[in-house]
Design an enzyme around this catalytic site. Sequence first.
Site, PDB file in Angstrom:
ATOM      1  N   ASP A  19       0.869  -1.164   0.000  1.00  0.00           N
ATOM      2  CA  ASP A  19       0.000   0.000   0.000  1.00  0.00           C
ATOM      3  C   ASP A  19       0.914   1.224   0.000  1.00  0.00           C
ATOM      4  OD1 ASP A  19      -2.472   1.532   0.368  1.00  0.00           O
ATOM      5  OD2 ASP A  19      -1.732   1.863   2.410  1.00  0.00           O
ATOM      6  N   ASP A  21      -0.136   5.216   0.858  1.00  0.00           N
ATOM      7  CA  ASP A  21      -0.362   6.149   1.959  1.00  0.00           C
ATOM      8  C   ASP A  21      -0.315   5.412   3.286  1.00  0.00           C
ATOM      9  OD1 ASP A  21      -0.650   8.793   1.018  1.00  0.00           O
ATOM     10  OD2 ASP A  21      -2.619   8.342   0.198  1.00  0.00           O
ATOM     11  N   ASP A 218      -1.253  -0.611   6.092  1.00  0.00           N
ATOM     12  CA  ASP A 218      -1.406   0.054   7.389  1.00  0.00           C
ATOM     13  C   ASP A 218      -2.851   0.062   7.870  1.00  0.00           C
ATOM     14  OD1 ASP A 218      -2.100   2.027   5.302  1.00  0.00           O
ATOM     15  OD2 ASP A 218      -2.302   3.416   6.978  1.00  0.00           O
TER      16      ASP A 218
END
Length: 341
Positions: A19, A21, A218
Amino acid sequence: MSVDAGGRLIDGYTLVVFDLDGVIYLIDRPIPGAVEAVARLHAEGRGVAYATNNASRRSSEVADLLTRMGVPARPEEVLTSAAASAELLRDRLPAGAPVLVVGAEALRAELRAVGLTPVSRADEKPAAVVQGYGPQVGWAELAEASLAVRAGAIWIATNTDRTLPSGRGPLPGNGALVAVLRTALERDPDVVVGKPEAALFETAARRSDGGRALIVGDRLDTDIEGARRAGLDSLLVLTGVSRVPELLAAEPGRRPTYVAQDLAGLFDPAAVVRVPGPADAGGWSVTARDGGLELAGSGRALDALAALCAAAWSAPAVPQIRPAGPDAARVLESFGLPAGG
């Protein structure tokens, strides 16, 4: 070799799918250690890909951004929900069909690239509405989308992330904007393309050349759930949205394979842990007491976390967690779990 045996986590995988961001960067600045981690993967000849729900940038723009940050990336390594949404509509609609866009210019560009016609008003009779995050999205665009869907247009959401990370804290994401239309229309989108749907990760995993792919994210509700839906192992890093309290409360479909503070966990066996772990390993023990859980002992904080996951995930509801001693109190405080729960 596996992290369980004391080896490096990365040695069990041929491809790492990141991922962006909250993992590689925060808005437009690299997260400490991320540039070095990706460079090390490249130096070892391991496959790297990027899968993002962000529909406000094209794949080429994301690759350029990464390269400027010191992470050399090619457009074909970047999988965005905007590009995937455009491809889905290309396969469903005739060439040149009008599509009403709620979102950023990048989403319009992806539609043009596959031969569809972006429009902005319901009276242009769009065959579909595609909704992605854009910082300038407002009531007028949402109103046109509402009218178009009521008139029969297919409603595609690039993703339903409730929030997106920023240097000031979580901000409303595309899921919050989708919720506006969901409330007005009293229905869900016809298709959600991005995570936690499995499509982005399944597409990325096909690049592993028959090896194993590891998803690094995250967020439990997008990255980790998406990895589980795709049947892939996952590493949760605590550099973005999801934190320990959310991890302990995670339902089975949102539980990662591994947890690390950051991307150092890919290479350092001491910086990553498999979850859940034994309730009495690594110098820690977790016992049920007075209707809650008690953490006792000392040692590596991640071992305490693995033990807490084992106990919390087997409980019918998330119990209060109390420390037995100063070392346990310090660990719980570092996890955002102050003494008393």
